[in-house]
Enzyme design. Sequence first.
Site, PDB file in Angstrom:
ATOM      1  N   ASP A  27      56.877  24.374  29.289  1.00  0.00           N
ATOM      2  CA  ASP A  27      56.650  25.469  30.281  1.00  0.00           C
ATOM      3  C   ASP A  27      55.725  26.514  29.428  1.00  0.00           C
ATOM      4  O   ASP A  27      55.476  26.337  28.064  1.00  0.00           O
ATOM      5  CB  ASP A  27      57.959  26.348  30.601  1.00  0.00           C
ATOM      6  N   ASP A  29      54.565  30.073  30.781  1.00  0.00           N
ATOM      7  CA  ASP A  29      54.780  31.308  30.476  1.00  0.00           C
ATOM      8  C   ASP A  29      56.058  31.928  29.873  1.00  0.00           C
ATOM      9  O   ASP A  29      57.222  31.304  30.328  1.00  0.00           O
ATOM     10  CB  ASP A  29      54.997  32.099  32.030  1.00  0.00           C
ATOM     11  N   ASP A 193      62.425  28.473  29.348  1.00  0.00           N
ATOM     12  CA  ASP A 193      62.880  29.823  29.079  1.00  0.00           C
ATOM     13  C   ASP A 193      63.411  30.448  30.191  1.00  0.00           C
ATOM     14  O   ASP A 193      64.420  31.390  30.032  1.00  0.00           O
ATOM     15  CB  ASP A 193      61.843  30.961  28.663  1.00  0.00           C
TER      16      ASP A 193
END
Length: 262
Positions: A27, A29, A193
Amino acid sequence: MSSDSAPESTLPYPPIHKDKKFVVLSDWDGTITTRDSNDYLTDELGFGREQRRVLNFKILAGETTFRDSFREMLESVVANGHGFEECKEELRKNIKLDPGFKEFYRYCQTTDIPVVIISSGMDPLIRAVLSNLIGDEDAAKIEIVSNEVKIHPDGKWDIQYRHPSSGFGHDKSQAILPYRALPSPPTIFFFGDGVSDMSAARHADVLFVKQKGDGENDLAAYCKAEGIPHILFEDFGRALGVVRRVVDGQLTVKEALALGKA
């Protein structure tokens, strides 16, 4: 979701790395960066953090989809009159790199491990920030699988989802499952996250979940609730120690996951 029921993709995929022993999918961001750029836009230029968190919790509770909530967040930025180029410049000024990522990326380069960004964000924003943080040359080498943006003649813009029929908008499992079908599949390290990573969480060999000081640990909460084995990490420098031991054969995948924390 099986590959037989894969959502149709409106955007192309880069070829998968068929001949590698290990592949890193991450990922972008809030994982490679210290703050989620879309959260930044929503919090600072859109309807604000409080409303965004309400929507995040609804996603976790299964009351709404990431696709619909994320569109709502971005629409609030547009509704406040912020053009796409302005948003790009805001992010270039304010988004920072995870302190261990450059060292981690260098290690992957020297050991022939591809690093592919799997993001629910928009390609032009990721490219702009990535080039700013690691330089144009390195940024150009990293493959990005993400959503796109559509800019209208009146200057307004909206997200173009990779998988519009999926509640995820971008079903990240579809970046992992083709590797599973290979005769000799590589070991997949996945880093994430937040709620946008829920679709990928079950499909990685070694799942790293970022633990953040702001308390927004939505993927960790999801994995705990669903019983999905994962390794908590604070930055890529710490994660590198575990990845290196798996690559060197000092740890099996099972042993790595049993660590629980990098």
